[in-house]
Design an enzyme around this catalytic site. Structure first.
Site, PDB file in Angstrom:
ATOM      1  N   GLY A  73      12.849  -2.892  -0.012  1.00 13.91           N
ATOM      2  CA  GLY A  73      14.096  -3.078  -0.752  1.00 13.91           C
ATOM      3  C   GLY A  73      14.067  -4.110  -1.856  1.00 13.91           C
ATOM      4  CE1 TYR A 130      -0.519   3.647   8.945  1.00  8.49           C
ATOM      5  CE2 TYR A 130      -1.734   4.641   7.138  1.00  8.49           C
ATOM      6  CZ  TYR A 130      -0.541   4.213   7.693  1.00  8.49           C
ATOM      7  OH  TYR A 130       0.625   4.357   6.986  1.00  8.49           O
ATOM      8  CB  ALA A 185      -0.250   7.576   0.872  1.00 10.68           C
ATOM      9  N   PRO A 188       0.832  -1.210   0.000  1.00  9.70           N
ATOM     10  CG  PRO A 188       0.106  -0.951   2.200  1.00  9.70           C
ATOM     11  CD  PRO A 188       0.791  -1.925   1.288  1.00  9.70           C
ATOM     12  CE  LYS A 192       2.903  -2.172   4.519  1.00 11.31           C
ATOM     13  NZ  LYS A 192       3.352  -0.866   4.986  1.00 11.31           N
ATOM     14  CB  SER A 229       6.444  -4.076   6.240  1.00 12.51           C
ATOM     15  OG  SER A 229       6.588  -2.742   5.783  1.00 12.51           O
ATOM     16  CG  HIS A 236       5.727   2.398   7.011  1.00  5.51           C
ATOM     17  ND1 HIS A 236       4.570   2.222   7.724  1.00  5.51           N
ATOM     18  CD2 HIS A 236       5.412   3.313   6.075  1.00  5.51           C
ATOM     19  CE1 HIS A 236       3.608   2.995   7.255  1.00  5.51           C
ATOM     20  NE2 HIS A 236       4.095   3.670   6.237  1.00  5.51           N
ATOM     21  CB  THR A 244      -0.325  -0.067   8.715  1.00 14.01           C
ATOM     22  OG1 THR A 244      -0.520  -0.481   7.350  1.00 14.01           O
ATOM     23  CG2 THR A 244       1.094   0.452   8.872  1.00 14.01           C
ATOM     24  CB  SER A 263      -2.793   3.316   0.540  1.00 15.07           C
ATOM     25  OG  SER A 263      -2.713   4.233   1.603  1.00 15.07           O
TER      26      SER A 263
HETATM   27  C1  LIG Z   1       5.287   7.048  -0.898  1.00 16.49           C
HETATM   28  C2  LIG Z   1       4.955   5.951   0.064  1.00 16.49           C
HETATM   29  C3  LIG Z   1       3.706   5.902   0.650  1.00 16.49           C
HETATM   30  C4  LIG Z   1       3.375   4.887   1.534  1.00 16.49           C
HETATM   31  N1  LIG Z   1       2.125   4.829   2.054  1.00 16.49           N
HETATM   32  C5  LIG Z   1       1.782   3.814   2.876  1.00 16.49           C
HETATM   33  C6  LIG Z   1       0.463   3.711   3.375  1.00 16.49           C
HETATM   34  O1  LIG Z   1      -0.397   4.510   3.076  1.00 16.49           O
HETATM   35  N2  LIG Z   1       0.194   2.687   4.229  1.00 16.49           N
HETATM   36  C7  LIG Z   1       1.135   1.754   4.586  1.00 16.49           C
HETATM   37  O2  LIG Z   1       0.836   0.845   5.350  1.00 16.49           O
HETATM   38  N3  LIG Z   1       2.385   1.813   4.090  1.00 16.49           N
HETATM   39  C8  LIG Z   1       2.731   2.822   3.246  1.00 16.49           C
HETATM   40  N4  LIG Z   1       3.994   2.859   2.729  1.00 16.49           N
HETATM   41  C9  LIG Z   1       4.941   1.757   3.011  1.00 16.49           C
HETATM   42  C10 LIG Z   1       4.825   0.649   1.943  1.00 16.49           C
HETATM   43  O3  LIG Z   1       3.632  -0.061   2.069  1.00 16.49           O
HETATM   44  C11 LIG Z   1       5.961  -0.380   2.017  1.00 16.49           C
HETATM   45  O4  LIG Z   1       5.993  -0.940   3.307  1.00 16.49           O
HETATM   46  C12 LIG Z   1       7.340   0.117   1.652  1.00 16.49           C
HETATM   47  O5  LIG Z   1       7.292   1.133   0.686  1.00 16.49           O
HETATM   48  C13 LIG Z   1       8.157  -1.038   1.124  1.00 16.49           C
HETATM   49  O6  LIG Z   1       9.464  -0.676   0.844  1.00 16.49           O
HETATM   50  P1  LIG Z   1      10.001  -0.299  -0.636  1.00 16.49           P
HETATM   51  O7  LIG Z   1       9.501   1.065  -0.912  1.00 16.49           O
HETATM   52  O8  LIG Z   1      11.468  -0.364  -0.429  1.00 16.49           O
HETATM   53  O9  LIG Z   1       9.498  -1.317  -1.623  1.00 16.49           O
HETATM   54  C14 LIG Z   1       4.336   3.899   1.858  1.00 16.49           C
HETATM   55  C15 LIG Z   1       5.601   3.951   1.273  1.00 16.49           C
HETATM   56  C16 LIG Z   1       5.922   4.946   0.374  1.00 16.49           C
HETATM   57  C17 LIG Z   1       7.291   4.956  -0.252  1.00 16.49           C
HETATM   58  C1  LIG Z   2      -1.237   9.451   6.109  1.00 15.03           C
HETATM   59  C2  LIG Z   2      -0.481   8.939   4.941  1.00 15.03           C
HETATM   60  C3  LIG Z   2       0.405   7.812   5.300  1.00 15.03           C
HETATM   61  C4  LIG Z   2       1.425   7.585   4.250  1.00 15.03           C
HETATM   62  C5  LIG Z   2       2.508   6.654   4.674  1.00 15.03           C
HETATM   63  O1  LIG Z   2       2.286   5.685   5.311  1.00 15.03           O
HETATM   64  C6  LIG Z   2       3.863   6.963   4.300  1.00 15.03           C
HETATM   65  O2  LIG Z   2       4.099   8.012   3.708  1.00 15.03           O
HETATM   66  O3  LIG Z   2       4.746   6.132   4.567  1.00 15.03           O
END
Ligand SMILES: Cc1cc2nc3c(=O)[nH]c(=O)nc-3n(C[C@H](O)[C@H](O)[C@H](O)COP(=O)(O)O)c2cc1C
Ligand SMILES: CCCCC(=O)C(=O)O
Length: 376
Positions: free
Chosen positions: A285, A136, A78, A76, A228, A250, A252, A162, A105
């Site tokens: 990664g 969330y 955003a 997911p 997560k 994860s 994040h 999450t 997301s």
């Molecule tokens: C721009 C961005 C937005 C994200 N938004 C969310 C989100 O809304 N909810 C969430 O659980 N994780 C969010 N994540 C975390 C991702 O789900 C994920 O765990 C992470 O990007 C995985 O690592 P990677 O970017 O190296 O593939 C976000 C990550 C990025 C880079």
């Molecule tokens: C409220 C938006 C959450 C986005 C997120 O999880 C991130 O940017 O990693």
């Protein structure tokens, strides 16, 4: 030419507002964990088998009842409209075409009902994998329950809660850039509150959320629930005890607590902790087909990608994400073949060597060599 995930990042950067590129690439504090995730994959070595007649290969998986044509999920992320005018609709179409599970997301800029429609239409002659929904947990349980009902009615096949965000991580790039809010015209569609004339609420990241909230959620839905962001093996055991159906291992993408270990580094320990009772999806990664093989070999049932999807979406919208997923499928298939494997079930920890993580156990028949060079 766009041949690698890295190429997508470079191409996206030429198109994106640098503030938005920073939002995507960035992580918490010193970004130690952001770097660790990729570096840990690079340190691992693959040890292939040969002469196994692995002609017919399949990347298919079934995960908590969801069938997919690839073990690569869309984690997911955003705000897809920040990088592409069609936003999550484009992502969902590409995922459906590839038969990849997309985790929508809670902070999406298109509502889940419209995303589900786009996925169904795009997958009409194929076999679209289902959508899952990320949540969330909000302290306002009535609002949270309404959202769960919406995602369920839209056809989402699992909930991903999450749990690594009791407060938001310190995204210092965003703070320096003054990127604190979505631009005018964009909003988190799921946060519009029908009880308040559609006023959009902020997403609460709340330290009061506890295992009791998970028990509550377990009681109001029959969808599979994945947690997560569980990193401690003791929490993994607790999650199973509280009825979680799966874990997304994860950190994040290094955007919450900085200096936590790389996820791939934790995988063997987490796998041992849950003892195969629930599936583990790993993200953080993953950039190469060989990364997918390493994660599956060490016990993950699937992997997720976050930033690569954002880069591909920024680079080429739906087509960009399609190409990205195709690229990873090709790389994964080639890595499977070179490992002498036909599919996910042929991959085991014997195929992975971790030279930098401490001494390998002595191999049978070998004499142990002490650091001073003497043979014992
Ligand atoms: C721009 C961005 C937005 C994200 N938004 C969310 C989100 O809304 N909810 C969430 O659980 N994780 C969010 N994540 C975390 C991702 O789900 C994920 O765990 C992470 O990007 C995985 O690592 P990677 O970017 O190296 O593939 C976000 C990550 C990025 C880079
Ligand atoms: C409220 C938006 C959450 C986005 C997120 O999880 C991130 O940017 O990693």
């Amino acid at each position: 030419m766009l041949m690698t995930v890295q190429d997508f990042e470079a191409a996206a950067r030429t198109r994106l507002d640098p503030v938005h590129a920073d939002f995507i690439a960035g992580g918490a504090a010193d970004e130690i964990t952001v770097r660790a995730n990729e570096e840990a994959f690079r340190r691992l070595r693959l040890l292939p088998r040969v002469l196994r007649g692995s002609t017919a290969r399949t990347p298919e998986i079934t995960l908590l009842g969801s069938r997919a044509r690839t073990p690569v999920l869309l984690s997911p992320t955003a705000f897809h409209k920040l990088v592409c005018s069609e936003g999550e609709l484009a992502t969902a179409r590409a995922a459906a075409a590839a038969g990849a599970i997309m985790i929508v997301s809670m902070a999406s800029t298109v509502a889940v009902e419209a995303i589900a429609r786009a996925a169904r239409d795009a997958g009409a002659d194929g076999d679209p994998a289902p959508l899952w929904f990320q949540l969330y947990l909000q302290p306002d349980l009535e609002f949270t329950e309404a959202l769960v009902r919406r995602a369920t009615a839209a056809g989402c096949a699992a909930l991903v809660v999450t749990v690594d965000s009791p407060v938001r991580g310190a995204h210092e790039r965003d703070l320096r850039n003054g990127f604190l809010d979505l631009p005018d015209g964009l909003r988190c569609e799921h946060m519009a509150d029908p009880r308040q004339d559609g006023r959009v609420r902020p997403i609460a990241m709340s330290p009061e959320i506890s295992w009791e909230h998970l028990d509550w959620l377990r009681g109001i839905t029959s969808l599979p629930i994945l947690l997560k962001g569980v990193l401690h093996p003791e929490d993994a055991r607790l999650a199973v005890r509280h009825g979680a159906d799966g874990l997304v291992l994860s950190n994040h993408g290094g955007r919450q607590l900085d200096t936590v270990p790389a996820t791939i580094e934790l995988l063997p320990e987490m796998y041992a902790a849950v003892g195969g009772r629930v599936p583990i999806v790993l993200d953080g990664g993953v950039r190469r087909g060989t990364d997918v093989v390493k994660a599956l070999a060490l016990g993950a049932s699937a992997v997720g990608i976050g930033r690569p999807v954002m880069w591909a979406l920024a680079e080429g919208g739906e087509k960009g994400v399609r190409r990205l997923l195709e690229l990873l499928r090709e790389e994964f298939d080639q890595a499977l073949a070179l490992c002498g494997a036909r599919g996910v079930t042929d991959l085991g920890p014997d195929l992975v060597r971790a030279p930098a993580w401490g001494p390998a156990p002595p191999f049978p028949g070998a004499e142990a060599v002490r650091p001073d060079g003497a043979v014992s």
